[in-house]
Design a protein around this motif. Structure first.
Motif, PDB file in Angstrom:
ATOM      1  N   UNK A  32      83.114  28.919  71.374  1.00  0.00           N
ATOM      2  CA  UNK A  32      82.465  30.140  70.906  1.00  0.00           C
ATOM      3  C   UNK A  32      82.517  31.271  71.927  1.00  0.00           C
ATOM      4  N   UNK A  33      82.330  30.995  73.215  1.00  0.00           N
ATOM      5  CA  UNK A  33      82.314  32.069  74.215  1.00  0.00           C
ATOM      6  C   UNK A  33      83.633  32.849  74.251  1.00  0.00           C
ATOM      7  N   UNK A  55      74.878  32.135  73.354  1.00  0.00           N
ATOM      8  CA  UNK A  55      76.157  31.544  72.950  1.00  0.00           C
ATOM      9  C   UNK A  55      76.235  30.083  73.379  1.00  0.00           C
ATOM     10  N   UNK A  56      75.722  29.772  74.559  1.00  0.00           N
ATOM     11  CA  UNK A  56      75.718  28.391  75.040  1.00  0.00           C
ATOM     12  C   UNK A  56      74.909  27.490  74.099  1.00  0.00           C
ATOM     13  N   UNK A  57      73.763  27.970  73.633  1.00  0.00           N
ATOM     14  CA  UNK A  57      72.952  27.190  72.697  1.00  0.00           C
ATOM     15  C   UNK A  57      73.634  27.096  71.328  1.00  0.00           C
ATOM     16  N   UNK A  80      71.402  38.785  66.039  1.00  0.00           N
ATOM     17  CA  UNK A  80      72.081  38.735  64.734  1.00  0.00           C
ATOM     18  C   UNK A  80      73.585  38.870  64.890  1.00  0.00           C
ATOM     19  N   UNK A  81      74.021  39.718  65.803  1.00  0.00           N
ATOM     20  CA  UNK A  81      75.461  39.892  66.020  1.00  0.00           C
ATOM     21  C   UNK A  81      76.112  38.571  66.412  1.00  0.00           C
ATOM     22  N   UNK A  82      75.557  37.904  67.409  1.00  0.00           N
ATOM     23  CA  UNK A  82      76.179  36.674  67.901  1.00  0.00           C
ATOM     24  C   UNK A  82      75.920  35.474  66.994  1.00  0.00           C
ATOM     25  N   UNK A  83      74.725  35.384  66.428  1.00  0.00           N
ATOM     26  CA  UNK A  83      74.380  34.211  65.621  1.00  0.00           C
ATOM     27  C   UNK A  83      74.870  34.329  64.188  1.00  0.00           C
ATOM     28  N   UNK A  88      79.688  32.314  62.226  1.00  0.00           N
ATOM     29  CA  UNK A  88      80.406  31.773  61.054  1.00  0.00           C
ATOM     30  C   UNK A  88      81.935  31.885  61.126  1.00  0.00           C
ATOM     31  N   UNK A  89      82.519  33.026  61.529  1.00  0.00           N
ATOM     32  CA  UNK A  89      83.990  33.046  61.620  1.00  0.00           C
ATOM     33  C   UNK A  89      84.537  31.995  62.592  1.00  0.00           C
ATOM     34  N   UNK A  90      83.807  31.779  63.694  1.00  0.00           N
ATOM     35  CA  UNK A  90      84.226  30.758  64.658  1.00  0.00           C
ATOM     36  C   UNK A  90      84.135  29.361  64.045  1.00  0.00           C
TER      37      UNK A  90
END
Length: 181
Positions: A32-33, A55-57, A80-83, A88-90
């Motif tokens: 993810x990172x 991101x780590x979590x 919200x941006x990262x979660x 989802x795309x990742x």
């Protein structure tokens, strides 16, 4: 003799560069990172330290090490941006065929997030390795079998089994404050 490469001539530097790009794309699909770094670089942004902790979590959730995760961060911290938008795309790239439910306090908000996710996928098809098969914001599919369902909290979701559920803003602002008292 010319030092300039001729058309059709093998260029080892170009080949090496393409190999490095493909390795980076694979890393973005695997973790993810790197994906977040790649996607945010298109907006002249980079994950800050608190984003990297988040991101780590989220990576722990994706890998199965964390079964449930609740995120409490201040407004404007890009949770919200990262979660909701970038994870989802990742997940679709990492787990082709996975199914995700995205829920919010209203169907409109859930579908707004869904549209943002679709835009990210359209803009990054080469990196992700897939595209969109359908365009509806309520329920849509990826070209390699993934499915996303956007729903307002309390909406019926019969017959849809999800590998991942993301609930973002389940209670509207003023209601959330009154619930805390």
């Amino acid at each position: 003799t010319s030092l300039r490469p001729s058309v059709g001539r093998f260029n080892p530097n170009a080949k090496l560069l393409e190999i490095e790009r493909e390795q980076w794309r694979r890393e973005c699909r695997r973790r993810l990172l790197p994906w977040c770094i790649e996607e945010r670089s298109g907006h002249d942004q980079a994950p800050a330290r608190h984003h990297r902790l988040l991101i780590d979590h989220l990576e722990g959730v994706a890998s199965g090490q964390i079964k449930r995760l609740m995120i409490f961060m201040p407004p404007g911290s890009a949770k919200s941006t990262y979660t909701t938008v970038l994870t989802p795309p990742h997940l679709f790239a990492r787990f082709p065929g996975c199914q995700i439910i995205g829920a919010s306090h209203t169907s409109d908000l859930a579908e707004d997030f869904s549209g943002r996710i679709q835009n990210v996928i359209r803009e990054n098809q080469g990196t992700l390795g897939y595209g969109l098969k359908t365009e509806s914001r309520g329920r849509w599919y990826t070209t390699h079998g993934g499915c996303y369902l956007a729903a307002g909290v309390g909406a019926a979701i019969p017959g849809f089994r999800a590998d991942c559920g993301i609930i973002d803003d389940p209670i509207k602002g003023r209601q959330a404050r009154s619930e805390e008292r």
